[in-house]
Motif scaffolding. Structure first.
Motif, PDB file in Angstrom:
ATOM      1  N   TYR A  50       0.835  -1.298  -0.033  1.00 42.54           N
ATOM      2  CA  TYR A  50      -0.019   0.080  -0.099  1.00 42.54           C
ATOM      3  C   TYR A  50       0.786   1.358   0.048  1.00 42.54           C
ATOM      4  N   GLY A  51       0.553   2.141  -0.739  1.00 44.89           N
ATOM      5  CA  GLY A  51       1.229   3.668  -0.627  1.00 44.89           C
ATOM      6  C   GLY A  51       1.069   4.463   0.383  1.00 44.89           C
ATOM      7  N   GLU A  52      -0.149   4.270   0.873  1.00 44.74           N
ATOM      8  CA  GLU A  52      -0.516   5.006   2.328  1.00 44.74           C
ATOM      9  C   GLU A  52      -1.168   4.026   3.223  1.00 44.74           C
ATOM     10  N   PRO A  53      -1.064   4.052   4.472  1.00 45.92           N
ATOM     11  CA  PRO A  53      -1.447   3.011   5.364  1.00 45.92           C
ATOM     12  C   PRO A  53      -3.048   2.946   5.158  1.00 45.92           C
ATOM     13  N   PRO A  54      -3.537   1.698   4.946  1.00 45.25           N
ATOM     14  CA  PRO A  54      -4.696   0.891   4.552  1.00 45.25           C
ATOM     15  C   PRO A  54      -5.677   1.070   5.603  1.00 45.25           C
ATOM     16  N   ARG A  85      -1.249   1.339  14.890  1.00 46.02           N
ATOM     17  CA  ARG A  85      -2.639   2.100  14.582  1.00 46.02           C
ATOM     18  C   ARG A  85      -2.336   3.468  14.309  1.00 46.02           C
ATOM     19  N   VAL A  86      -2.733   4.266  13.479  1.00 45.28           N
ATOM     20  CA  VAL A  86      -2.560   5.492  13.432  1.00 45.28           C
ATOM     21  C   VAL A  86      -4.025   5.992  12.756  1.00 45.28           C
ATOM     22  N   PRO A  87      -4.451   7.242  13.538  1.00 42.11           N
ATOM     23  CA  PRO A  87      -5.755   7.949  12.945  1.00 42.11           C
ATOM     24  C   PRO A  87      -5.630   8.436  11.522  1.00 42.11           C
ATOM     25  N   ASP A  88      -6.460   8.499  10.732  1.00 45.40           N
ATOM     26  CA  ASP A  88      -6.682   9.104   9.259  1.00 45.40           C
ATOM     27  C   ASP A  88      -6.619  10.453   9.512  1.00 45.40           C
ATOM     28  N   VAL A  94     -11.239   7.178  11.486  1.00 47.36           N
ATOM     29  CA  VAL A  94     -10.855   6.022  10.784  1.00 47.36           C
ATOM     30  C   VAL A  94      -9.345   5.585  11.342  1.00 47.36           C
ATOM     31  N   ILE A  95      -9.240   4.477  11.323  1.00 52.89           N
ATOM     32  CA  ILE A  95      -8.011   4.036  11.889  1.00 52.89           C
ATOM     33  C   ILE A  95      -7.121   3.190  10.761  1.00 52.89           C
ATOM     34  N   ARG A  96      -6.037   3.632  10.579  1.00 53.74           N
ATOM     35  CA  ARG A  96      -4.991   2.934   9.497  1.00 53.74           C
ATOM     36  C   ARG A  96      -3.936   2.200  10.061  1.00 53.74           C
ATOM     37  N   ILE A  97      -3.461   1.328   9.231  1.00 57.54           N
ATOM     38  CA  ILE A  97      -2.381   0.303   9.963  1.00 57.54           C
ATOM     39  C   ILE A  97      -1.183   0.818   9.156  1.00 57.54           C
ATOM     40  N   GLU A  98      -0.032   1.289   9.749  1.00 57.27           N
ATOM     41  CA  GLU A  98       1.094   1.364   9.337  1.00 57.27           C
ATOM     42  C   GLU A  98       2.369   0.313   9.721  1.00 57.27           C
TER      43      GLU A  98
END
Length: 155
Positions: A50-54, A85-88, A94-98
């Motif tokens: 993924y380019g940005e955390p999904p 976990r990071v906030p969008d 929305v939480i994203r995973i990086e």
């Protein structure tokens, strides 16, 4: 022309090969003492594309599993410092995973384990047989490789 019995035998051989591949990959992962399961490994590899955390839902869709399964995998990887976990930034709900730096290092180790496992599995085949197998597998999974791509990868 193949018969139903011959097709059944081929299907059984493919299933046995799949189980063998999983066993060998698991052994190579355990030898590297990463503490990562094959399912977590798959999630890390998917995450890296993924380019940005999904979002977790994106990962569940990509992995073709239920969202709860992704939550369990992410929980384990987060506890091990491989993901966070990071906030969008556009929607804080929305939480994203990086990947973390440890996660990227683990991916490099995982790549080495997968390469070692592949070498072990493919050792009995000649280069020509490997090319043929690759072409057949591409056909079965519906991939149309770039012309000559397999030959270039082998070099």
């Amino acid at each position: 022309m193949s018969t139903p019995d011959a097709d059944g035998l081929l299907a059984e051989q493919l299933l046995r090969l799949t189980r063998r591949v999983h066993r060998i990959q698991k052994r190579h992962l355990e030898q590297r003492a990463l503490g990562i399961t094959p399912a977590q490994s798959r999630l890390l590899r998917t995450l890296a594309h993924y380019g940005e955390p999904p979002r977790m839902a994106d990962l569940a869709e990509a992995l073709e599993v239920v969202p709860r399964a992704v939550t369990t995998l992410v929980d384990g990887l987060e506890a091990g410092g491989k993901v966070r976990r990071v906030p969008d930034p556009a929607n804080r709900r929305v939480i994203r995973i990086e990947l973390t730096d440890d996660g990227r290092a683990a991916l490099r180790e995982l790549h080495g384990a997968r390469r070692s496992a592949a070498e072990e599995i493919l050792a009995p085949l000649t280069g020509e047989q490997r090319d043929t197998l690759g072409d057949l597998l591409d056909t079965l999974v519906g991939v149309v490789p770039e012309r000559g791509a397999r030959k270039r990868r082998a070099c």
